[in-house]
Write a protein that holds these residues in place. Sequence first.
Motif, PDB file in Angstrom:
ATOM      1  N   ASP A  25      -6.959  -3.105   0.374  1.00 46.79           N
ATOM      2  CA  ASP A  25      -5.567  -3.476   0.379  1.00 46.79           C
ATOM      3  C   ASP A  25      -5.504  -4.798   0.819  1.00 46.79           C
ATOM      4  O   ASP A  25      -4.497  -5.673   0.567  1.00 46.79           O
ATOM      5  N   ASN A  26      -6.370  -5.489   1.566  1.00 41.03           N
ATOM      6  CA  ASN A  26      -6.259  -6.897   2.122  1.00 41.03           C
ATOM      7  C   ASN A  26      -7.182  -7.827   1.427  1.00 41.03           C
ATOM      8  O   ASN A  26      -7.025  -9.158   1.352  1.00 41.03           O
ATOM      9  N   SER A  57      -0.356  -9.652  -6.008  1.00 43.62           N
ATOM     10  CA  SER A  57      -1.241 -10.152  -4.973  1.00 43.62           C
ATOM     11  C   SER A  57      -0.720 -11.338  -4.246  1.00 43.62           C
ATOM     12  O   SER A  57       0.503 -11.390  -3.962  1.00 43.62           O
ATOM     13  N   GLU A  79       5.252  -6.648  -6.563  1.00 45.74           N
ATOM     14  CA  GLU A  79       4.146  -6.362  -5.509  1.00 45.74           C
ATOM     15  C   GLU A  79       4.487  -5.223  -4.561  1.00 45.74           C
ATOM     16  O   GLU A  79       5.802  -5.728  -3.829  1.00 45.74           O
ATOM     17  N   LYS A  80       3.953  -4.243  -4.252  1.00 48.24           N
ATOM     18  CA  LYS A  80       4.136  -3.227  -3.391  1.00 48.24           C
ATOM     19  C   LYS A  80       3.986  -3.644  -1.786  1.00 48.24           C
ATOM     20  O   LYS A  80       4.558  -3.064  -0.929  1.00 48.24           O
ATOM     21  N   GLN A  81       2.825  -4.406  -1.696  1.00 43.48           N
ATOM     22  CA  GLN A  81       2.792  -5.078  -0.048  1.00 43.48           C
ATOM     23  C   GLN A  81       3.639  -6.122   0.170  1.00 43.48           C
ATOM     24  O   GLN A  81       3.377  -7.397  -0.595  1.00 43.48           O
ATOM     25  N   SER A  82       4.551  -6.042   1.166  1.00 47.20           N
ATOM     26  CA  SER A  82       5.486  -7.189   1.498  1.00 47.20           C
ATOM     27  C   SER A  82       4.682  -8.212   2.059  1.00 47.20           C
ATOM     28  O   SER A  82       5.080  -9.505   1.758  1.00 47.20           O
ATOM     29  N   ASN A  83       3.525  -8.119   2.608  1.00 45.25           N
ATOM     30  CA  ASN A  83       2.945  -9.299   3.117  1.00 45.25           C
ATOM     31  C   ASN A  83       2.259 -10.125   2.072  1.00 45.25           C
ATOM     32  O   ASN A  83       2.195 -11.445   1.946  1.00 45.25           O
ATOM     33  N   LYS A  84       1.681  -9.478   1.100  1.00 47.94           N
ATOM     34  CA  LYS A  84       1.127 -10.272  -0.085  1.00 47.94           C
ATOM     35  C   LYS A  84       2.410 -10.855  -0.995  1.00 47.94           C
ATOM     36  O   LYS A  84       2.288 -11.890  -1.460  1.00 47.94           O
TER      37      LYS A  84
END
Length: 190
Positions: A25-26, A57, A79-84
């Motif tokens: 995920d990272n 991403s 994008e489902k990851q808020s940090n990305k």
Amino acid sequence: MNFYNYIEIMERKGLVNDYKETVKDNKYLNITKDTGAFLDMMVCIIKPRKVLEIGTSNGYSTLWLAKNLPEKGKLITIEKQSNKAKESMSNIKKVGFEDKVTVVVGTAQKYLVSNNEMFDMIFIDANRLEYLDYYDSLIASLRCGGLLVCDNAISHEEELKPFTCMVGEDTRLLSFTLNVGKGEFLVYKY
């Protein structure tokens, strides 16, 4: 900042990050540079007014898609990851594409079900095991005459097989795989 200079910086950063990072995920898992050039060319040929990207991403592929959008063209990227998503927006701003691109934090399935938008072009590079979960909404959101491009068609052929088989059985669609980058599965909607 100059597009090509910045894309090279992002490319190097992505390769270093993915080499060092052990948690999937990272990782950025960016498209290849030739896939980026291919997407850029497709945008030049199709001249889409509205593009959807599933799987942002850090925004590397987003920049390639946005580079030659028509003047009034718009790109929505999910994008489902808020940090990305936050990092991608920063990269988009550095190249000056913030007026062309909207970054949506969430899942493709939720977005497609809650919006009735039609897209001229869709690029999908996300969790391949989920593609069938939103297949109907995905195809419904592609306008007739539109193009869907799916990354990793050769590198992850087995994971994509359920999706490519469903597309192959869908009489509304014409598809083939192109040997660019990690393989691009192209789908044209009649």
